[in-house]
Design a protein around this motif. Structure first.
Motif, PDB file in Angstrom:
ATOM      1  N   VAL A 107       0.115  -1.500  -8.188  1.00 54.73           N
ATOM      2  CA  VAL A 107      -1.351  -1.068  -8.630  1.00 54.73           C
ATOM      3  C   VAL A 107      -1.878  -1.948  -9.489  1.00 54.73           C
ATOM      4  N   ASP A 122       2.737  -0.100 -14.062  1.00 59.39           N
ATOM      5  CA  ASP A 122       2.978   0.655 -12.834  1.00 59.39           C
ATOM      6  C   ASP A 122       3.885   1.738 -13.155  1.00 59.39           C
ATOM      7  N   ARG A 181      -7.536   5.805  -7.055  1.00 55.78           N
ATOM      8  CA  ARG A 181      -8.027   5.473  -8.901  1.00 55.78           C
ATOM      9  C   ARG A 181      -8.864   6.564  -9.216  1.00 55.78           C
ATOM     10  N   TYR A 194       1.096   6.909  -6.875  1.00 56.47           N
ATOM     11  CA  TYR A 194       0.029   7.817  -7.088  1.00 56.47           C
ATOM     12  C   TYR A 194       0.459   9.273  -6.668  1.00 56.47           C
ATOM     13  N   THR A 247      -7.849   6.494   0.299  1.00 49.74           N
ATOM     14  CA  THR A 247      -7.795   5.118   0.059  1.00 49.74           C
ATOM     15  C   THR A 247      -7.393   4.651  -1.342  1.00 49.74           C
ATOM     16  N   MET A 248      -7.270   3.336  -1.769  1.00 55.90           N
ATOM     17  CA  MET A 248      -6.784   2.955  -3.007  1.00 55.90           C
ATOM     18  C   MET A 248      -8.084   3.425  -4.077  1.00 55.90           C
ATOM     19  N   GLN A 249      -9.125   3.203  -3.637  1.00 57.94           N
ATOM     20  CA  GLN A 249     -10.301   3.652  -4.456  1.00 57.94           C
ATOM     21  C   GLN A 249     -10.239   5.189  -4.680  1.00 57.94           C
ATOM     22  N   LEU A 254       1.032  -1.219   0.154  1.00 60.55           N
ATOM     23  CA  LEU A 254       0.195  -0.225   0.099  1.00 60.55           C
ATOM     24  C   LEU A 254       0.858   1.225   0.188  1.00 60.55           C
ATOM     25  N   ALA A 313       2.177   1.675  -3.600  1.00 56.84           N
ATOM     26  CA  ALA A 313       1.299   2.286  -4.487  1.00 56.84           C
ATOM     27  C   ALA A 313       0.831   3.557  -4.256  1.00 56.84           C
ATOM     28  N   ARG A 314       0.480   3.968  -3.049  1.00 54.77           N
ATOM     29  CA  ARG A 314       0.533   5.313  -2.680  1.00 54.77           C
ATOM     30  C   ARG A 314       1.565   6.103  -3.029  1.00 54.77           C
TER      31      ARG A 314
END
Length: 317
Positions: free
Chosen positions: A212, A223, A143, A125, A138-140, A118, A121-122
């Motif tokens: 991701v 990614d 996205r 982003y 959050t991941m949602q 996580l 991934a963060r």
């Protein structure tokens, strides 16, 4: 008696991954070697390419490559990638430039641990939104934020170039079915994937261990490539589509090649991969200079390889 054949170059003597040209696409030609150069022969003649300067050689349809040429590429740490027509399909790739599994081990450890995955991934982003705090999203939510950014990027370049833009729509099995800008986007992204894939395998990381993206053999490629699309491939694609090109795939490849080289994207790609996988301190040399083969012990430490432990440890067969 030593191992037959020419010994490989020492790793410190090789051109570092980020200092090479990004990629070279060849099709319908015979690939051979002449001293330390790769030669490409077609009906127009012969071109010599210094092997040490190549990051990735994209081999398209109609290419035939000799054993000597492959050996030269491997000796210089270059990555050969076999691709489909116009470079829009990936089939296989060559060897890694790395001598150790440092990055691979870090990548596997991070992708296998939920909280560490996580975090990576963060961070990916966050690289798209400099100056913004994304740590509590959050991941949602991330996205959704990324989707809005990409849609806004498409609209901005459509307005800039005067291209009519509806949506990203393409058929992987029928390149020509898309409109010009979608064809250019497909070709541009394929070129970027090739360059990023080359960096990943050259550094010894795993293309399939994404953070991701997941479940695909090139998940990590997607990614990393997503970090640069808004800056490189999307504007290139709209520029090519607006130029009334008669060969969108070829013109797009050349435009991406120039943009990737001029923007020193390989250096950034290496830095970003190391930052993501070696958090929090991506220090040390990019390419470890010596082999570090060891044996793992179940007490979570390593012992030296290349020796027989039968005389010093109890062995129960």
């Amino acid at each position: 008696m030593g191992i037959p054949g020419v010994p490989p170059s020492e790793l410190p003597d090789l051109t570092r991954a980020e200092d090479r040209i990004s990629f070279l696409y060849l099709e319908r030609s015979v690939i051979h070697r002449d001293s330390n150069a790769i030669t490409a022969t077609d009906d127009k003649g012969i071109v010599h390419i210094p092997a040490a300067s190549i990051g990735v050689l994209l081999l398209g349809p109609g290419t035939s490559i000799t054993h000597q040429a492959v050996a030269l590429l491997a000796d210089h740490g270059a990555t050969a990638v076999w691709v489909g027509e116009r470079g829009v399909r990936y089939y296989a790739h060559g060897r890694s430039l790395a001598a150790s599994s440092r990055l691979l081990t870090a990548q596997a450890a991070a992708v296998s641990h939920r909280d560490r995955r996580l975090t990576v991934a963060r961070t990916m982003y966050a690289m798209r939104f400099p100056g913004e705090d994304t740590t509590n999203l959050t991941m949602q939510q991330l996205r959704g934020k990324e989707g809005a950014r990409v849609r806004r990027t498409y609209r901005e370049h459509a307005t800039r170039t005067g291209i009519t833009w509806n949506q990203r729509q393409y058929d992987r099995d029928d390149f020509a079915s898309g409109d010009p800008v979608n064809q250019a986007l497909s070709a541009a992204h394929a070129c970027l994937y090739g360059a990023v894939h080359a960096v990943i395998v050259a550094l010894g990381a795993a293309p399939g261990l994404g953070f991701v993206h997941t479940g695909h053999e090139r998940a990590f490629v997607y990614d990393i490539a997503d970090l640069y699309k808004a800056e490189i491939t999307i504007p290139v694609a709209f520029d090519v589509a607006a130029s009334n090109s008669t060969d969108i795939a070829a013109d797009t490849r050349r435009a991406v090649r120039d943009r990737v080289h001029d923007g020193a994207i390989l250096t950034r790609c290496v830095r970003d991969i190391r930052t993501l996988l070696l958090q929090p301190q991506p220090t040390g040399p990019i390419d470890d200079a010596e082999d570090s083969l060891s044996l793992w012990d179940d007490n979570d430490f390593e012992v030296a390889a290349g020796r027989n432990y039968g005389d010093t440890e109890d062995v129960d067969f």
